[in-house]
Every structure is written in C-alpha cells, then in structure tokens.
Design an enzyme around this catalytic site. Structure first.
Site, PDB file in Angstrom:
ATOM      1  N   ASP A 104       0.841  -1.198   0.000  1.00 46.73           N
ATOM      2  CA  ASP A 104       0.000   0.000   0.000  1.00 46.73           C
ATOM      3  C   ASP A 104       0.878   1.251   0.000  1.00 46.73           C
ATOM      4  OD1 ASP A 104      -2.157  -1.679   0.190  1.00 46.73           O
ATOM      5  OD2 ASP A 104      -2.394  -1.414   2.360  1.00 46.73           O
TER       6      ASP A 104
HETATM    7  N1  URA Z   1      -1.470  -5.811   4.028  1.00 45.81           N
HETATM    8  C1  URA Z   1      -1.907  -4.530   3.998  1.00 45.81           C
HETATM    9  O1  URA Z   1      -2.946  -4.203   4.570  1.00 45.81           O
HETATM   10  N2  URA Z   1      -1.172  -3.632   3.307  1.00 45.81           N
HETATM   11  C2  URA Z   1      -0.023  -3.925   2.684  1.00 45.81           C
HETATM   12  O2  URA Z   1       0.613  -3.047   2.088  1.00 45.81           O
HETATM   13  C3  URA Z   1       0.436  -5.249   2.746  1.00 45.81           C
HETATM   14  C4  URA Z   1      -0.301  -6.178   3.414  1.00 45.81           C
END
Ligand code: URA
Length: 240
Positions: A104
C-alpha cells in the site's frame, strides 16, 4: 545460444545500443578471440566472454530489493502520485523491471523488483503460499485472542476466511508485533486487524520468501540482489 549484444547488455547492465558501441569498439573477446559482430551467437553456459580485460558472467534475469518508503504507490504505470519506479536510478528504468506484488502507499519495507515473470508469478500465486512477514503497529493493544483468531482465519469479507497467519506480539504495550501470512489480498493485514476491532497504524514488510529487509538498506534505496541471494531465491521458488 544467445546473441553477443544481448549478453553484453545483460552482463554490463547496458541498453542494446550501448552494448553495440562496446562491441564495435573491439573491447570484447569470446573464448579469447576479439568479436566485433553484434549478432555473433555464443553459448552462454560455456563461452568465456571478456570485456576490457574483465571476465563477465551472464545473468538471465535481474533482481533488485527496495526499501520502500511511505508515500509511493506500487505501480509501473504513469500515475498522478509518485510511484516506486520514481525511486529507481535512470539505468534501472531501461530494464523492464516490475514489482513482485504490491505494498500500500503508506506501507514501507521490502519490495522485490525483477524482470523474471515466471518467478514473480510463482511468488504471488495463492497456490504456492509464500510467506511474507510484516512489522505492524496497532491503535489498540493486540491480544492472544487476536493471535488465535488469525491462526484459525478471520472473515475479511472475501468468499473464504483468511488462511492461517501467525501474529507474534512483541512489545510490552501489546501494540507492536510481527505477522506472517502466506496470501496477499488487497489491504489484507489492515482488514484482518479491523476484523478483530483494531486499526493498523504502521506497517512495514520485513521478509518475503527467502529475502529479509537488509538493515543497511536505507528507506528509498534499492540494490541488486547478491548472487547468493539470487540462488537462494531461485531455489526457494523451485522447491515451493
Ligand atoms: N497488508 C496490507 O494491509 N497492506 C499492505 O501493504 C500489505 C499487506
């Protein structure tokens, strides 16, 4: 068999055009004979290729590890926001690298970039259950019940509950820990924490398959995997 220009471009991380110049300048020998023909074919497994007096090794694929900072989206497309590709030096942008999986925008840590589509596919395929470990912080103290729930699987609004994940709470205030999972649904960890009534306030990937985030790699930096790391990663993927 492989063309000499392809070999040189790969071994020296050059564009095909730059490789042509190097070859035409007469700086390359194959099995001790000077070769100026860019289309010369050689056996990459048995030929000795030397450029400027240095013996080269052929690498079919490239692998880079990045310590992703927050604020960058994991995409190879032109976006309105900064992407992880903006962190790559110019010469790496010519290599058709892409990130293996997504983090993310606000997630930091280990991101693998490669041009090896088969390996990327294996690492991401739900069939292969490749482990990913994240350091996480929660707004509310986490409990042993949360860890039990993650081991059993929680409902995050998908068709199936999540696969078993291991949460280790490792701070006195119970707000920090490490979680290891073997799948990668959209916002998965955030949604898992939400499922037990909490919010992720910080997330950093610290391990992926056989790779761990190198402590000396600063945020925003990228480095090529070492030959040993590549061998372990490629073998890991064969055995998974
Ligand atoms: N889980 C999440 O919520 N975000 C990420 O970036 C990776 C795993």
């Amino acid at each position: 068999m492989i063309r000499l220009d392809k070999y040189i471009a790969s071994a020296l991380t050059l564009t095909r055009k730059e490789a042509h110049t190097v070859i035409r300048q007469g700086r390359v020998t194959v099995d001790s004979k000077p070769v100026r023909d860019i289309g010369f074919k050689l056996d990459e497994t048995s030929s000795t290729v030397v450029c400027d007096g240095v013996a080269l090794t052929f690498q079919k694929f490239r692998y880079y590890i990045m310590n992703k900072p927050a604020g960058y989206i994991t995409s190879t497309e032109e976006e309105r926001e900064p992407t992880v590709m903006d962190l790559l030096p110019e010469r790496l942008l010519k290599m058709n690298l892409f990130p293996v999986g997504r983090l993310d925008k606000d997630t930091e840590g280990l991101l693998l970039l490669t041009d090896n589509g088969v390996l990327a596919h294996r690492m991401l395929s739900p069939k292969h259950h490749v482990d990913k470990t994240y350091y996480l912080e929660s707004d509310i103290p986490m409990t042993d019940d949360d860890a039990d729930a993650f081991l059993k699987g929680v409902d995050i609004g998908e068709k199936n509950i999540t696969l078993p994940a291991r949460l280790v709470i490792d701070s006195e205030d119970n707000r920090r820990g490490h979680i290891t999972l073997c799948e990668g649904k959209f916002h998965q960890i955030k949604r898992m924490l939400n499922a037990v009534g909490k919010n992720v306030t910080y997330l950093e990937r610290v391990a992926f398959a056989s790779l761990t985030l190198p402590s000396e790699l600063e945020r925003g930096e990228v480095r090529e995997l070492t030959p040993e790391e590549i061998e372990t990663l490629e073998n890991f993927n064969k055995s998974e």
